[in-house]
Scaffold this motif. Structure first.
Motif, PDB file in Angstrom:
ATOM      1  N   MET A   9      59.309   3.779 -10.416  1.00 36.00           N
ATOM      2  CA  MET A   9      58.678   2.826  -9.513  1.00 36.00           C
ATOM      3  C   MET A   9      58.536   1.494 -10.239  1.00 36.00           C
ATOM      4  O   MET A   9      58.177   1.461 -11.418  1.00 36.00           O
ATOM      5  CB  MET A   9      57.311   3.349  -9.058  1.00 36.00           C
ATOM      6  N   ALA A  10      58.842   0.407  -9.504  1.00 34.12           N
ATOM      7  CA  ALA A  10      58.807  -0.901 -10.157  1.00 34.12           C
ATOM      8  C   ALA A  10      58.524  -2.012  -9.161  1.00 34.12           C
ATOM      9  O   ALA A  10      58.787  -1.882  -7.971  1.00 34.12           O
ATOM     10  CB  ALA A  10      60.143  -1.169 -10.852  1.00 34.12           C
ATOM     11  N   LEU A  24      50.491   4.272  -4.418  1.00 31.61           N
ATOM     12  CA  LEU A  24      51.610   5.186  -4.153  1.00 31.61           C
ATOM     13  C   LEU A  24      51.964   6.006  -5.391  1.00 31.61           C
ATOM     14  O   LEU A  24      52.234   7.206  -5.290  1.00 31.61           O
ATOM     15  CB  LEU A  24      52.832   4.413  -3.665  1.00 31.61           C
ATOM     16  N   ALA A  25      51.974   5.372  -6.551  1.00 31.11           N
ATOM     17  CA  ALA A  25      52.302   6.099  -7.786  1.00 31.11           C
ATOM     18  C   ALA A  25      51.334   7.257  -7.995  1.00 31.11           C
ATOM     19  O   ALA A  25      51.742   8.375  -8.335  1.00 31.11           O
ATOM     20  CB  ALA A  25      52.268   5.152  -8.985  1.00 31.11           C
ATOM     21  N   ILE A  36      57.352   7.506 -13.141  1.00 27.95           N
ATOM     22  CA  ILE A  36      57.513   6.566 -14.245  1.00 27.95           C
ATOM     23  C   ILE A  36      57.333   5.177 -13.636  1.00 27.95           C
ATOM     24  O   ILE A  36      58.224   4.677 -12.935  1.00 27.95           O
ATOM     25  CB  ILE A  36      58.889   6.690 -14.932  1.00 27.95           C
ATOM     26  N   TYR A  37      56.166   4.579 -13.839  1.00 27.43           N
ATOM     27  CA  TYR A  37      55.873   3.257 -13.277  1.00 27.43           C
ATOM     28  C   TYR A  37      56.203   2.204 -14.320  1.00 27.43           C
ATOM     29  O   TYR A  37      55.599   2.159 -15.387  1.00 27.43           O
ATOM     30  CB  TYR A  37      54.406   3.166 -12.839  1.00 27.43           C
ATOM     31  N   LEU A  38      57.167   1.362 -14.004  1.00 31.11           N
ATOM     32  CA  LEU A  38      57.631   0.349 -14.954  1.00 31.11           C
ATOM     33  C   LEU A  38      56.758  -0.897 -14.974  1.00 31.11           C
ATOM     34  O   LEU A  38      56.813  -1.665 -15.927  1.00 31.11           O
ATOM     35  CB  LEU A  38      59.074  -0.053 -14.632  1.00 31.11           C
ATOM     36  N   GLY A  39      55.999  -1.119 -13.914  1.00 24.45           N
ATOM     37  CA  GLY A  39      55.108  -2.264 -13.884  1.00 24.45           C
ATOM     38  C   GLY A  39      55.702  -3.481 -13.207  1.00 24.45           C
ATOM     39  O   GLY A  39      56.699  -3.409 -12.494  1.00 24.45           O
ATOM     40  N   VAL A  48      67.483  -0.287 -13.462  1.00 28.92           N
ATOM     41  CA  VAL A  48      68.632   0.639 -13.486  1.00 28.92           C
ATOM     42  C   VAL A  48      68.744   1.314 -14.856  1.00 28.92           C
ATOM     43  O   VAL A  48      69.023   2.512 -14.932  1.00 28.92           O
ATOM     44  CB  VAL A  48      69.930  -0.082 -13.077  1.00 28.92           C
ATOM     45  N   ALA A  49      68.487   0.572 -15.926  1.00 29.89           N
ATOM     46  CA  ALA A  49      68.519   1.183 -17.260  1.00 29.89           C
ATOM     47  C   ALA A  49      67.488   2.306 -17.355  1.00 29.89           C
ATOM     48  O   ALA A  49      67.771   3.377 -17.913  1.00 29.89           O
ATOM     49  CB  ALA A  49      68.269   0.124 -18.334  1.00 29.89           C
ATOM     50  N   ALA A  50      66.310   2.083 -16.814  1.00 28.83           N
ATOM     51  CA  ALA A  50      65.276   3.123 -16.831  1.00 28.83           C
ATOM     52  C   ALA A  50      65.701   4.322 -15.995  1.00 28.83           C
ATOM     53  O   ALA A  50      65.474   5.473 -16.385  1.00 28.83           O
ATOM     54  CB  ALA A  50      63.955   2.562 -16.328  1.00 28.83           C
ATOM     55  N   ALA A  51      66.329   4.082 -14.851  1.00 29.60           N
ATOM     56  CA  ALA A  51      66.790   5.183 -13.997  1.00 29.60           C
ATOM     57  C   ALA A  51      67.802   6.057 -14.730  1.00 29.60           C
ATOM     58  O   ALA A  51      67.750   7.284 -14.644  1.00 29.60           O
ATOM     59  CB  ALA A  51      67.385   4.641 -12.697  1.00 29.60           C
TER      60      ALA A  51
END
Length: 134
Positions: A9-10, A24-25, A36-39, A48-51
């Motif tokens: 989530m971002a 939601l998170a 995984i909340y990226l902020g 996309v790198a995190a995914a």
């Protein structure tokens, strides 16, 4: 034991309103998903790198800034380039229905507006992952 749904989530771009995505998170975590909340202020490249790194089942973006067409298109294009064809790209924000339809045609999953029941989004994500998980 069934594998938990992994959801990235971002908040891409410059939009600083993160209360909704945090609610939601927490709801997705409470529903048994691995969140995984990226902020805030994430770039499409970072998302996309995190995914890829997190082996995500879902990428969910919150876009309230009006940049939804640019952001969702770019993230979807990058996901395709990385071979993430079996990863759901979904999200929500202030997005006109016509734009939602255009993004759906480009391969973006269902998008949700303000006031959508959390259960509606949770059910959509769960159903999509169960249908597409190999």
């Amino acid at each position: 034991m069934e594998k938990k749904i992994r959801i990235i989530m971002a908040k891409p771009g410059l939009d600083g309103h993160d209360r909704g995505i945090k609610v939601l998170a927490r709801a997705y975590r409470d529903a048994g998903m691995e969140v995984i909340y990226l902020g805030l202020r994430q770039t499409p490249e970072m998302i996309v790198a995190a995914a890829v790194q997190e082996d995500a089942d879902v990428v969910a973006l919150s876009v309230l800034s009006g940049a939804h067409m640019t952001i969702f298109k770019k993230v979807k294009k990058m996901m395709n380039a990385e071979g993430l064809h079996d990863v759901l790209l979904t999200g929500g924000g202030i997005i006109p229905q016509e734009d939602m339809n255009t993004l759906n045609e480009l391969g973006v999953g269902r998008l949700f507006g303000p006031g959508t029941a959390v259960d509606t989004t949770t059910a959509y994500i769960t159903d999509w992952v169960n249908e597409h998980r190999g």
